[in-house]
Scaffold this active site. Sequence first.
Site, PDB file in Angstrom:
ATOM      1  N   ASN A 124      11.514   3.354   8.008  1.00 45.42           N
ATOM      2  CA  ASN A 124      10.388   2.468   8.319  1.00 45.42           C
ATOM      3  C   ASN A 124      10.900   1.060   8.046  1.00 45.42           C
ATOM      4  OD1 ASN A 124       8.074   0.979   8.480  1.00 45.42           O
ATOM      5  ND2 ASN A 124       7.062   1.906   6.711  1.00 45.42           N
ATOM      6  N   LYS A 136       9.543  -1.710   8.535  1.00 46.78           N
ATOM      7  CA  LYS A 136       8.497  -2.666   8.134  1.00 46.78           C
ATOM      8  C   LYS A 136       8.703  -3.995   8.870  1.00 46.78           C
ATOM      9  CE  LYS A 136       7.998  -0.117   3.851  1.00 46.78           C
ATOM     10  NZ  LYS A 136       7.667  -0.089   2.427  1.00 46.78           N
ATOM     11  N   HIS A 173      -0.018   3.700   6.966  1.00 43.70           N
ATOM     12  CA  HIS A 173       0.851   3.355   5.840  1.00 43.70           C
ATOM     13  C   HIS A 173       0.034   2.630   4.777  1.00 43.70           C
ATOM     14  CE1 HIS A 173       4.031   1.525   3.482  1.00 43.70           C
ATOM     15  NE2 HIS A 173       4.806   2.484   3.945  1.00 43.70           N
ATOM     16  N   GLU A 208       0.582   0.086   3.127  1.00 41.70           N
ATOM     17  CA  GLU A 208       0.542  -1.378   3.281  1.00 41.70           C
ATOM     18  C   GLU A 208      -0.521  -1.785   4.298  1.00 41.70           C
ATOM     19  OE1 GLU A 208       4.724  -1.705   4.031  1.00 41.70           O
ATOM     20  OE2 GLU A 208       5.089  -1.131   1.949  1.00 41.70           O
ATOM     21  N   GLU A 236       3.365   9.372   0.329  1.00 41.51           N
ATOM     22  CA  GLU A 236       3.961   8.178  -0.261  1.00 41.51           C
ATOM     23  C   GLU A 236       3.100   7.708  -1.424  1.00 41.51           C
ATOM     24  OE1 GLU A 236       6.763   6.210   2.844  1.00 41.51           O
ATOM     25  OE2 GLU A 236       4.841   5.207   2.910  1.00 41.51           O
ATOM     26  N   GLY A 254       8.807   0.695  -2.848  1.00 41.04           N
ATOM     27  CA  GLY A 254       9.469  -0.589  -3.072  1.00 41.04           C
ATOM     28  C   GLY A 254       9.572  -0.982  -4.535  1.00 41.04           C
ATOM     29  N   SER A 314      10.877   4.754  -2.591  1.00 42.77           N
ATOM     30  CA  SER A 314      12.153   4.548  -3.285  1.00 42.77           C
ATOM     31  C   SER A 314      13.117   5.729  -3.128  1.00 42.77           C
ATOM     32  CB  SER A 314      11.936   4.222  -4.766  1.00 42.77           C
ATOM     33  OG  SER A 314      11.182   3.033  -4.890  1.00 42.77           O
TER      34      SER A 314
END
Length: 252
Positions: A9, A11, A96, A98, A168, A174, A214
């Site tokens: 991904n 991003k 996602h 985010e 996730e 991250g 991660s």
Amino acid sequence: MRKKIIAGNWKMNIKPGETAALVKAVAEATKDAAGIVDVVCCTPAIDIPAAVAAAAGTHVKIGAENAHWAESGAYTGEISTAMLADAGVEYVIIGHSERRQYFGESDETVNKRARAVIAAGLTAIVCIGETLEEREAGKLEEVIERQMNVGLKDISSTDAAKLVIAYEPVWAIGTGKTATPDQAQEVHALIRATLAKLVGAETAETVRIQYGGSMKASNAAELLAKKDIDGGLIGGAALKADTFAPIVAAAK
Ligand code: 13P
């Protein structure tokens, strides 16, 4: 046997002019996995034409990072599944964390987007996962079940052939903090059990569940060795072929 799927991904990283080089490097560095592992690069929308062209004739598939549910119309700034299909995309990441955190994505909009992706003949990678606060408050199960019951509503057992779920944990994205293989497996088993209630136990056994957060060369093998972990959705480590390819190799 579920075929493992390792997807990057990207991003909001990698410019159109940098895209072909990265896709080609990924194809070259993962060529031993062709036919054994599904290798996908999910790119920013503006990179898609370059990514599709660079992946042509290789085993690498291209994905998008979002899609709107309407076929077309007055939705300034949005991209439809028909446009993505026409551009040669095969996978679309939906929901996602985010997008949930910064762009108001809800379980209801995840459901609309996921159904549109599947209806267009593409594969939806539907992301779910709890925040640290939710985990610490003992709400893990409740959150996963809500995200699935609402997010996957009206997705039939036939549709499930075009569904991948990505677990996730938000606290692992991250941050360098990975869920331990046992922690991840526990949630993957819960996801599969919840999926069995939605699409039937037999179909649930065929749906791939990726881990994301991660994931990197040093932890991929032990995560991927777990019974219900069928792949990875990779952020930071997907931005270079030499950090992405070892994860693909671990999935072989
Ligand atoms: P990182 O691998 O950078 O933690 O990102 C995971 C992720 O969000 C993939 O969708």
